[in-house]
Motif scaffolding. Structure first.
Motif, PDB file in Angstrom:
ATOM      1  N   VAL A 154      -9.364   6.247  -3.984  1.00 30.98           N
ATOM      2  CA  VAL A 154      -9.378   4.829  -4.360  1.00 30.98           C
ATOM      3  C   VAL A 154      -8.034   4.434  -4.953  1.00 30.98           C
ATOM      4  N   ARG A 155      -7.487   5.296  -5.789  1.00 31.22           N
ATOM      5  CA  ARG A 155      -6.190   5.012  -6.407  1.00 31.22           C
ATOM      6  C   ARG A 155      -5.085   4.862  -5.358  1.00 31.22           C
ATOM      7  N   VAL A 156      -5.165   5.669  -4.313  1.00 28.50           N
ATOM      8  CA  VAL A 156      -4.156   5.585  -3.245  1.00 28.50           C
ATOM      9  C   VAL A 156      -4.149   4.193  -2.628  1.00 28.50           C
ATOM     10  N   LYS A 157      -5.336   3.671  -2.306  1.00 27.23           N
ATOM     11  CA  LYS A 157      -5.409   2.341  -1.693  1.00 27.23           C
ATOM     12  C   LYS A 157      -5.017   1.254  -2.684  1.00 27.23           C
ATOM     13  N   ALA A 158      -5.383   1.445  -3.952  1.00 27.13           N
ATOM     14  CA  ALA A 158      -4.994   0.470  -4.972  1.00 27.13           C
ATOM     15  C   ALA A 158      -3.472   0.438  -5.113  1.00 27.13           C
ATOM     16  N   ALA A 159      -2.853   1.599  -5.107  1.00 24.31           N
ATOM     17  CA  ALA A 159      -1.393   1.669  -5.189  1.00 24.31           C
ATOM     18  C   ALA A 159      -0.747   0.979  -3.991  1.00 24.31           C
TER      19      ALA A 159
END
Length: 316
Positions: free
Chosen positions: A235-240
């Motif tokens: 999820v963090r990857v897509k948020a970044a």
């Protein structure tokens, strides 16, 4: 091999002989194998029917597609799956016609397969059946119906898709609906997307973070910053990624903190995002990333530093 020999093998009393004959047909000298294959769809043996279905892949004339559509109702699971796979490879929009009647009738697996087949064909006639099926009792049907609407990209479906994304009991349906909202041109989908960032399933949260970036929804930047603390690095990857696309300076602290995360994929996305944002406050952290153990991170850090430097050079 002569036509007579082929015909004899196709009607042999031994099912194995018939099955091998069906498999040999595409490699024969016969110009038109369709008339020889269609009768085998009614063969007593399920394996023969399965091979006949597979051999008909690529033939998109109306009679073939109609015959394959009926195979979605075959008593054999293997035959039904083969028919679904072959129909999913259809390319011509006109090929949807024989499948349209099946979208709202028959058992759930047949309807789901029919929706799957017409999805990439982008037939406008599939819009209403897909809309009706958003409330179907079967989750597989709902998933495929949502997929059809995502391909059609009709603005009239946005409200319903947002409702499904927020409230459908099936997580995969919610995830697909979130992705389908990626064609929207209105901020009305924002509440559904930000709510999805708190979904119980990380795959839904991941899809929401990605879709927000696609739509360039700057109002969701605070929600994306919070998503950078998600328990799942995916999820963090897509948020970044989305923070970078939005050039969100508010995401700077969270992105800098991610430069030391154990997962290199997240470090890469954080570096890319910092380069896209172009804030000079990221220079020192990015310089530290030049010593990252992952060569891709080091390369991306150099590119990000170059981008920030060029941007700085153009600033009055």
């Amino acid at each position: 091999m002569s036509l007579n020999t082929l015909t004899e093998r196709l009607t042999d009393a031994d099912a194995t002989v018939r099955r091998l004959a069906v498999m040999d047909l595409p490699y024969s000298d016969e110009d038109d194998i369709v008339p020889l294959l269609l009768p085998r769809l009614a063969d007593d043996d399920a394996l023969v029917r399965t091979e006949a279905v597979r051999a008909l892949e690529g033939f998109e004339q109306h009679d073939v597609v109609a015959a394959l559509a009926t195979m979605l109702l075959d008593p054999s699971t293997g035959v039904r799956q083969a028919a679904a796979d072959v129909l999913a490879e259809l390319k011509e929009t006109e090929s949807a016609a024989p499948l349209l009647p099946m979208l709202l009738s028959g058992p759930p697996d047949a309807r789901a397969s029919a929706f799957r087949a017409v999805r990439a064909l982008r037939s406008p006639q599939a819009f209403e059946p897909a809309m009706q099926s958003l409330r179907d009792a079967d989750a597989a049907v709902r998933r495929e119906a949502v997929g059809v609407l995502g391909y059609l990209k009709d603005p009239a479906a946005v409200g319903e898709l947002a409702e499904v994304a927020a409230n459908d009991p099936d997580g995969e349906v919610r995830r697909i609906a979130i992705g389908a909202l990626g064609y929207s041109t209105t901020v009305s989908v924002l509440p559904a997307l930000t709510r999805a960032l708190s979904d119980s399933l990380w795959m839904v949260r991941e899809e929401a973070a990605q879709t927000i970036g696609k739509l360039r929804l700057a109002l969701a930047i605070p929600d994306l910053v919070r998503a950078m603390e998600d328990d799942y690095w995916q999820v963090r990857v897509k948020a970044a990624r989305s923070l970078g696309l939005l050039k969100a300076e508010a995401g700077l602290p969270a992105l800098v903190a991610s430069l030391t995360h154990a997962v290199s994929n997240l470090r890469k996305e954080a570096v890319i995002a910092l380069g896209e944002i172009g804030d000079k406050r990221a220079i020192a952290p990015l310089e530290a990333s030049l010593a990252d153990p992952d060569p891709d991170v080091r390369k991306l850090a150099r590119l990000a530093l170059t981008a920030i430097g060029l941007a700085g050079g153009m600033t009055p």
